[in-house]
Design a protein around this motif. Structure first.
Motif, PDB file in Angstrom:
ATOM      1  N   LEU A 217      -3.634  -2.296   0.697  1.00  0.00           N
ATOM      2  CA  LEU A 217      -2.227  -2.316   0.292  1.00  0.00           C
ATOM      3  C   LEU A 217      -2.046  -3.061  -1.028  1.00  0.00           C
ATOM      4  O   LEU A 217      -1.260  -2.642  -1.885  1.00  0.00           O
ATOM      5  CB  LEU A 217      -1.354  -2.942   1.380  1.00  0.00           C
ATOM      6  N   LEU A 218      -2.759  -4.165  -1.208  1.00  0.00           N
ATOM      7  CA  LEU A 218      -2.675  -4.906  -2.481  1.00  0.00           C
ATOM      8  C   LEU A 218      -3.119  -4.032  -3.647  1.00  0.00           C
ATOM      9  O   LEU A 218      -2.444  -3.977  -4.684  1.00  0.00           O
ATOM     10  CB  LEU A 218      -3.575  -6.146  -2.441  1.00  0.00           C
TER      11      LEU A 218
ATOM     12  N   CYS B 295      -3.201  -0.818  -3.749  1.00  0.00           N
ATOM     13  CA  CYS B 295      -2.201   0.239  -3.907  1.00  0.00           C
ATOM     14  C   CYS B 295      -0.992  -0.291  -4.678  1.00  0.00           C
ATOM     15  O   CYS B 295      -0.475   0.379  -5.577  1.00  0.00           O
ATOM     16  CB  CYS B 295      -1.783   0.762  -2.540  1.00  0.00           C
ATOM     17  N   GLY B 296      -0.554  -1.502  -4.360  1.00  0.00           N
ATOM     18  CA  GLY B 296       0.565  -2.103  -5.074  1.00  0.00           C
ATOM     19  C   GLY B 296       0.264  -2.295  -6.547  1.00  0.00           C
ATOM     20  O   GLY B 296       1.115  -2.034  -7.413  1.00  0.00           O
TER      21      GLY B 296
ATOM     22  N   CYS C 118       9.144  -1.199  -7.131  1.00  0.00           N
ATOM     23  CA  CYS C 118       8.909  -1.733  -5.796  1.00  0.00           C
ATOM     24  C   CYS C 118      10.257  -1.939  -5.106  1.00  0.00           C
ATOM     25  O   CYS C 118      11.176  -2.513  -5.685  1.00  0.00           O
ATOM     26  CB  CYS C 118       8.166  -3.068  -5.906  1.00  0.00           C
TER      27      CYS C 118
ATOM     28  N   LEU D   8       7.785  -0.374   0.448  1.00  0.00           N
ATOM     29  CA  LEU D   8       6.881  -1.327   1.097  1.00  0.00           C
ATOM     30  C   LEU D   8       6.734  -0.990   2.582  1.00  0.00           C
ATOM     31  O   LEU D   8       5.629  -0.998   3.123  1.00  0.00           O
ATOM     32  CB  LEU D   8       7.382  -2.756   0.927  1.00  0.00           C
TER      33      LEU D   8
ATOM     34  N   LEU E  21       4.648   2.311   3.097  1.00  0.00           N
ATOM     35  CA  LEU E  21       3.221   2.056   2.886  1.00  0.00           C
ATOM     36  C   LEU E  21       2.637   1.267   4.050  1.00  0.00           C
ATOM     37  O   LEU E  21       1.544   1.565   4.538  1.00  0.00           O
ATOM     38  CB  LEU E  21       3.002   1.324   1.564  1.00  0.00           C
ATOM     39  N   GLY E  22       3.379   0.261   4.510  1.00  0.00           N
ATOM     40  CA  GLY E  22       2.923  -0.534   5.645  1.00  0.00           C
ATOM     41  C   GLY E  22       2.806   0.286   6.919  1.00  0.00           C
ATOM     42  O   GLY E  22       1.879   0.098   7.716  1.00  0.00           O
TER      43      GLY E  22
ATOM     44  N   TRP F  93       5.234  -6.044  -6.473  1.00  0.00           N
ATOM     45  CA  TRP F  93       4.329  -5.313  -5.584  1.00  0.00           C
ATOM     46  C   TRP F  93       3.373  -6.271  -4.882  1.00  0.00           C
ATOM     47  O   TRP F  93       3.162  -6.168  -3.674  1.00  0.00           O
ATOM     48  CB  TRP F  93       3.541  -4.256  -6.353  1.00  0.00           C
TER      49      TRP F  93
ATOM     50  N   MET G  71       3.409  -6.824  -0.870  1.00  0.00           N
ATOM     51  CA  MET G  71       2.260  -6.444  -0.047  1.00  0.00           C
ATOM     52  C   MET G  71       1.672  -7.641   0.701  1.00  0.00           C
ATOM     53  O   MET G  71       1.069  -7.484   1.753  1.00  0.00           O
ATOM     54  CB  MET G  71       1.160  -5.812  -0.904  1.00  0.00           C
TER      55      MET G  71
END
Length: 154
Positions: A34-35, A37-38, A48, A53, A56-57, A128, A132
C-alpha cells in the motif's frame, strides 16, 4: 518513472535506504504494498482522499491477511532452522519467491483499481504516505520521510 506499479515498486525498493525504511514500517504494521502504491499514485499526481484510501485498503486487506502474511510467517519461522538445513533453506527460498509473487499480484490488483483515477491533480506524496500508514503502532516518521526523499529527491 515506471508506468506500471510493479516496475515502480521494484525500482523504488532498490534505492538506497528504501528497503530498511519499508522493513521498519512493516514491523510497525504498515502494508508496504500500500505504501508503494501510494508513492506511485502520488508521483502520478493522483489526489489522495479517504474514499480512495478505503478502496485500496479494502483490496489489500484480505489478500494480505489470507495470502501474503501466511507465506511471510512461514518464511520467517523457518529462518533459524534453514541456516542449518540446506533442504529447508531451498524450501524457504521457494516460499520467499511465492511471497514476492503474492505481493506482485496485490500490486496488480491495486493498479487495476486505481488506473481510472485522474492524474495530475495533486503533487503531495505526504498525504498518500500518511494515509497508507494511518493506525500503525510506533510509526517511524523518519522512515516515511526516507521513502518520500527516495522518490522525489527532496
Amino acid at each position: 518513472m515506471s508506468s506500471d506499479l510493479w516496475s515502480f515498486s521494484l525500482d523504488t525498493y532498490a534505492r538506497p535506504g528504501v528497503e530498511h525504511a519499508c522493513l521498519q514500517l512493516q514491523a510497525a504494521g504498515v502494508n508496504v504494498c500500500l505504501l508503494l502504491c501510494g508513492l506511485w499514485l502520488g508521483q502520478r499526481g493522483v489526489a489522495c482522499n479517504e474514499q480512495r484510501l478505503q478502496l485500496l485498503g479494502d483490496v489489500a486487506g484480505p489478500w494480505d491477511a489470507d495470502v501474503v502474511q501466511p507465506l511471510r510467517t512461514l518464511r520467517q519461522q523457518w529462518k533459524a532452522a534453514a541456516s542449518e538445513d540446506a533442504g529447508l533453506d531451498d524450501l524457504r527460498e521457494q516460499v520467499k519467491t511465492l511471497e514476492m509473487e503474492a505481493e506482485r499480484h496485490l500490486l496488480l490488483r491495486l493498479e487495476r483499481l486505481a488506473q481510472s483515477w485522474p492524474q495530475c491533480e495533486a503533487t503531495d506524496l505526504t498525504a498518500w504516505l500518511e494515509g497508507m500508514a494511518a493506525g500503525a503502532a510506533n510509526l517511524s516518521r523518519d522512515a516515511l520521510h526516507q521513502l518520500r526523499v527516495a522518490v522525489t529527491g527532496t
